[in-house]
Design a protein around this motif. Sequence first.
Motif, PDB file in Angstrom:
ATOM      1  N   THR A   1      -8.348  -2.381  -1.460  1.00 20.06           N
ATOM      2  CA  THR A   1      -8.413  -3.779  -1.017  1.00 20.06           C
ATOM      3  C   THR A   1      -7.103  -4.196  -0.355  1.00 20.06           C
ATOM      4  OG1 THR A   1      -9.995  -4.347  -2.746  1.00 20.06           O
ATOM      5  CG2 THR A   1      -8.757  -6.176  -1.794  1.00 20.06           C
ATOM      6  N   LEU A   2      -5.981  -3.860  -0.988  1.00 16.18           N
ATOM      7  CA  LEU A   2      -4.679  -4.216  -0.414  1.00 16.18           C
ATOM      8  C   LEU A   2      -4.485  -3.557   0.951  1.00 16.18           C
ATOM      9  CD1 LEU A   2      -2.388  -3.984  -3.569  1.00 16.18           C
ATOM     10  CD2 LEU A   2      -2.915  -6.064  -2.263  1.00 16.18           C
TER      11      LEU A   2
ATOM     12  N   GLU B   1      -2.640 -14.499  -4.302  1.00 14.96           N
ATOM     13  CA  GLU B   1      -3.890 -14.325  -5.055  1.00 14.96           C
ATOM     14  C   GLU B   1      -4.346 -12.870  -5.076  1.00 14.96           C
ATOM     15  OE1 GLU B   1      -6.965 -17.172  -4.244  1.00 14.96           O
ATOM     16  OE2 GLU B   1      -5.546 -18.849  -4.260  1.00 14.96           O
ATOM     17  N   PHE B   2      -3.680 -12.019  -4.296  1.00 17.22           N
ATOM     18  CA  PHE B   2      -3.986 -10.588  -4.352  1.00 17.22           C
ATOM     19  C   PHE B   2      -3.179  -9.951  -5.477  1.00 17.22           C
ATOM     20  CE2 PHE B   2      -5.292 -11.647  -0.115  1.00 17.22           C
ATOM     21  CZ  PHE B   2      -6.361 -10.803   0.134  1.00 17.22           C
ATOM     22  N   GLU B   3      -3.881  -9.313  -6.397  1.00 11.74           N
ATOM     23  CA  GLU B   3      -3.219  -8.595  -7.482  1.00 11.74           C
ATOM     24  C   GLU B   3      -2.300  -7.548  -6.848  1.00 11.74           C
ATOM     25  OE1 GLU B   3      -6.111  -7.014 -10.266  1.00 11.74           O
ATOM     26  OE2 GLU B   3      -4.545  -5.714 -11.106  1.00 11.74           O
ATOM     27  N   GLY B   4      -1.092  -7.447  -7.316  1.00 17.00           N
ATOM     28  CA  GLY B   4      -0.156  -6.467  -6.764  1.00 17.00           C
ATOM     29  C   GLY B   4       0.996  -7.142  -6.032  1.00 17.00           C
ATOM     30  N   THR B   5       0.733  -8.339  -5.469  1.00 13.46           N
ATOM     31  CA  THR B   5       1.792  -9.022  -4.719  1.00 13.46           C
ATOM     32  C   THR B   5       2.954  -9.436  -5.631  1.00 13.46           C
ATOM     33  OG1 THR B   5       0.455 -11.024  -4.887  1.00 13.46           O
ATOM     34  CG2 THR B   5       0.440  -9.906  -2.773  1.00 13.46           C
ATOM     35  N   GLU B   6       2.677  -9.530  -6.932  1.00 16.68           N
ATOM     36  CA  GLU B   6       3.757  -9.895  -7.863  1.00 16.68           C
ATOM     37  C   GLU B   6       4.823  -8.802  -7.929  1.00 16.68           C
ATOM     38  OE1 GLU B   6       0.731  -9.045  -8.721  1.00 16.68           O
ATOM     39  OE2 GLU B   6       0.989  -7.334 -10.086  1.00 16.68           O
ATOM     40  N   LYS B   7       4.495  -7.605  -7.447  1.00 14.40           N
ATOM     41  CA  LYS B   7       5.459  -6.494  -7.419  1.00 14.40           C
ATOM     42  C   LYS B   7       6.503  -6.664  -6.312  1.00 14.40           C
ATOM     43  CE  LYS B   7       1.895  -3.032  -8.369  1.00 14.40           C
ATOM     44  NZ  LYS B   7       1.872  -2.543  -9.756  1.00 14.40           N
TER      45      LYS B   7
ATOM     46  N   VAL C   1      -0.058  -1.765  11.016  1.00 14.78           N
ATOM     47  CA  VAL C   1       0.734  -0.774  10.288  1.00 14.78           C
ATOM     48  C   VAL C   1      -0.039  -0.311   9.049  1.00 14.78           C
ATOM     49  CG1 VAL C   1       2.922  -0.354   9.102  1.00 14.78           C
ATOM     50  CG2 VAL C   1       2.886  -1.683  11.213  1.00 14.78           C
ATOM     51  N   ALA C   2      -0.873  -1.202   8.512  1.00 14.69           N
ATOM     52  CA  ALA C   2      -1.710  -0.821   7.367  1.00 14.69           C
ATOM     53  C   ALA C   2      -2.568   0.404   7.709  1.00 14.69           C
ATOM     54  CB  ALA C   2      -2.600  -1.996   6.958  1.00 14.69           C
ATOM     55  N   GLU C   3      -3.030   0.478   8.965  1.00  9.10           N
ATOM     56  CA  GLU C   3      -3.818   1.633   9.392  1.00  9.10           C
ATOM     57  C   GLU C   3      -2.958   2.899   9.354  1.00  9.10           C
ATOM     58  OE1 GLU C   3      -5.591   1.114  13.285  1.00  9.10           O
ATOM     59  OE2 GLU C   3      -6.709   3.004  13.149  1.00  9.10           O
ATOM     60  N   MET C   4      -1.694   2.773   9.763  1.00  8.41           N
ATOM     61  CA  MET C   4      -0.775   3.919   9.739  1.00  8.41           C
ATOM     62  C   MET C   4      -0.465   4.330   8.290  1.00  8.41           C
ATOM     63  SD  MET C   4       1.698   2.332  12.733  1.00  8.41           S
ATOM     64  CE  MET C   4       2.716   3.767  13.156  1.00  8.41           C
ATOM     65  N   VAL C   5      -0.301   3.330   7.426  1.00  7.64           N
ATOM     66  CA  VAL C   5      -0.042   3.628   6.007  1.00  7.64           C
ATOM     67  C   VAL C   5      -1.239   4.358   5.396  1.00  7.64           C
ATOM     68  CG1 VAL C   5       0.268   2.579   3.715  1.00  7.64           C
ATOM     69  CG2 VAL C   5       1.608   1.741   5.662  1.00  7.64           C
TER      70      VAL C   5
ATOM     71  N   SER D   1       0.831  -1.211   0.000  1.00  9.66           N
ATOM     72  CA  SER D   1       0.000   0.000   0.000  1.00  9.66           C
ATOM     73  C   SER D   1       0.859   1.252   0.000  1.00  9.66           C
ATOM     74  CB  SER D   1      -0.923   0.016   1.225  1.00  9.66           C
ATOM     75  OG  SER D   1      -1.727  -1.123   1.249  1.00  9.66           O
ATOM     76  N   LEU D   2       1.959   1.221   0.740  1.00 10.95           N
ATOM     77  CA  LEU D   2       2.834   2.401   0.735  1.00 10.95           C
ATOM     78  C   LEU D   2       3.564   2.525  -0.602  1.00 10.95           C
ATOM     79  CD1 LEU D   2       3.945   4.876   2.084  1.00 10.95           C
ATOM     80  CD2 LEU D   2       5.674   3.462   3.225  1.00 10.95           C
TER      81      LEU D   2
END
Lengths: 324, 324
Positions: A153-154, A61-67, A132-136, A35-36
Amino acid sequence: MDIVNEIIEKLGKASKIAVVGHIMPDGDCISSVLSLSIGLEKLGKFAMPMIDYNVPWFYREFEGTEKIKDFEGGKKFLEESELLVILDSSSPDRIGRVKEYMERKFTIVMDHHATNSKFGDLNWVDSNYSSVAEMVFILNRMMNVNYDPLLATLNLMGMATDTGFFKYSNVSADLFRKVADLIELGADLNFIARTILENKKVEQLRLFSHVLNQMKFRANNRLVYSIVRFEDFERYSCTEEDSSGFVNELRSIRGVEVAILFVEYPKGRIHASMRSKSYYDLTKVASEFNGGGHPRAAGATFDDENMEQVVKKVVGRIERDLTN
Amino acid sequence: MDIVNEIIEKLGKASKIAVVGHIMPDGDCISSVLSLSIGLEKLGKFAMPMIDYNVPWFYREFEGTEKIKDFEGGKKFLEESELLVILDSSSPDRIGRVKEYMERKFTIVMDHHATNSKFGDLNWVDSNYSSVAEMVFILNRMMNVNYDPLLATLNLMGMATDTGFFKYSNVSADLFRKVADLIELGADLNFIARTILENKKVEQLRLFSHVLNQMKFRANNRLVYSIVRFEDFERYSCTEEDSSGFVNELRSIRGVEVAILFVEYPKGRIHASMRSKSYYDLTKVASEFNGGGHPRAAGATFDDENMEQVVKKVVGRIERDLTN
């Protein structure tokens, strides 16, 4: 929020930023790192999400994790980066080999573990946040990052996983307003729940059945523990990540205050996952065994000791507290 | 919200109001019945929460549940009441013996089941709401009911349980804003989670282990089912309510779209609990077997049939859909 403004200023001046998570990554780690990074990319930066460890398959299975880069894949970017942002990691040894770069790079640490040693040049550490997702999410919004459904979603994924899908004592009215905002921005909470919670292998449930059969009770049934040996993982065609939710299930027993799952994986390495229900503070015990975590969820790892020794030590230590 | 205003007007004119839930009450039923009764009491009415069935023991740990009357205990109040408000019940046979009073009393129905037959004199039925507790919260706030932490906790309990603690596809941004409001009003979500989810009997986990060992797969592993016979309940010292979460666990298997748990309790009476994960609409199948529910969670009951017949009928019916 002075520290947040300092972080935003520092990020604003950098162009190449490495966003680093911890080994044995969980949902919050993966969510925060992505997310950051995505947020910074949307602001025109070069940002690289990096974790020196394998990302569990169901998170893939979450799009974006391939990054997300592993250490080898991200090494070149790391060399060139001006800033390290280290997320969800309470001490430098949690980031694997990225640790070697810390001396040469300006380092920002964002974390919600009370046990964080504040090892960065800038440290935003606040154990009042559920994740930490909340902080991001706060940081991204202060930087005016534009959220699309994928980023929403991420970002929500980490808030969901680190609160046990909103069940733990670390939730707040503020958190639920953030959840509402993210859902309005297109976050798909049901997809998150299905992918993470309803994606169990049959083998995993059979291993769980084994764990249930090995349960032992102590301290007037206020303490429960169970054991998964390396041979059990092999017998049920499972790996360590398959056992990750089991300790919460043990805690769910009536009257239990502390639950411990001892896991040997790989061979010779024992990890004690500890959970408490309503009052027992696990951070102290975890620290005594060179581990870390939160009051209600902590862990410690033991190398070159046998299972019987580790069980005796950890169970004995907590049993003493619970019976006094 | 014309219908809500009509309901408020009707409630405003009445003095003695019976607030009725359904047989085999779940968290939403108990929450809704209590939250509306307490709300009406706070407005100076005489209100009686009533359920013609046993309230599961762990719900009894919520302060306020002692107010719920059974049929015998509430009969006199029912006779004298001017209004029945029936909550979370899709048809008259769901309210047990209270049904007999419907003809003589003005009846308000509030429900979120798509299968509701709208059998009241006033019907507020809207399947967009995650829970009837959510509808009660709207109603209470429109009536300016003053929330204290106890009422907030009781009201939140139904929202939590009917969304699988915020995991199902029926959640919305609006729901999370209501959750935030209730937490600010003092609702203790962690207490709700601990009391409902972390209050399992050891026997219950052993029965679950048994259920895992009986799993059968059909339709290319998209359908899973398991069976608990009356003898199994006896062997593990459990009753029907101990098996209530199991079917969700079966659905949590990777690749599974439909999970069914067949439960025989009491002897001779078989209940099929059905869950689907992302696309299969269970309402049609449930209706065919004279049951009811939601697209992703439904049930049907069979009397005087043997387990093999029921399993064959229900599994066969869904298997056909899933393989076509």
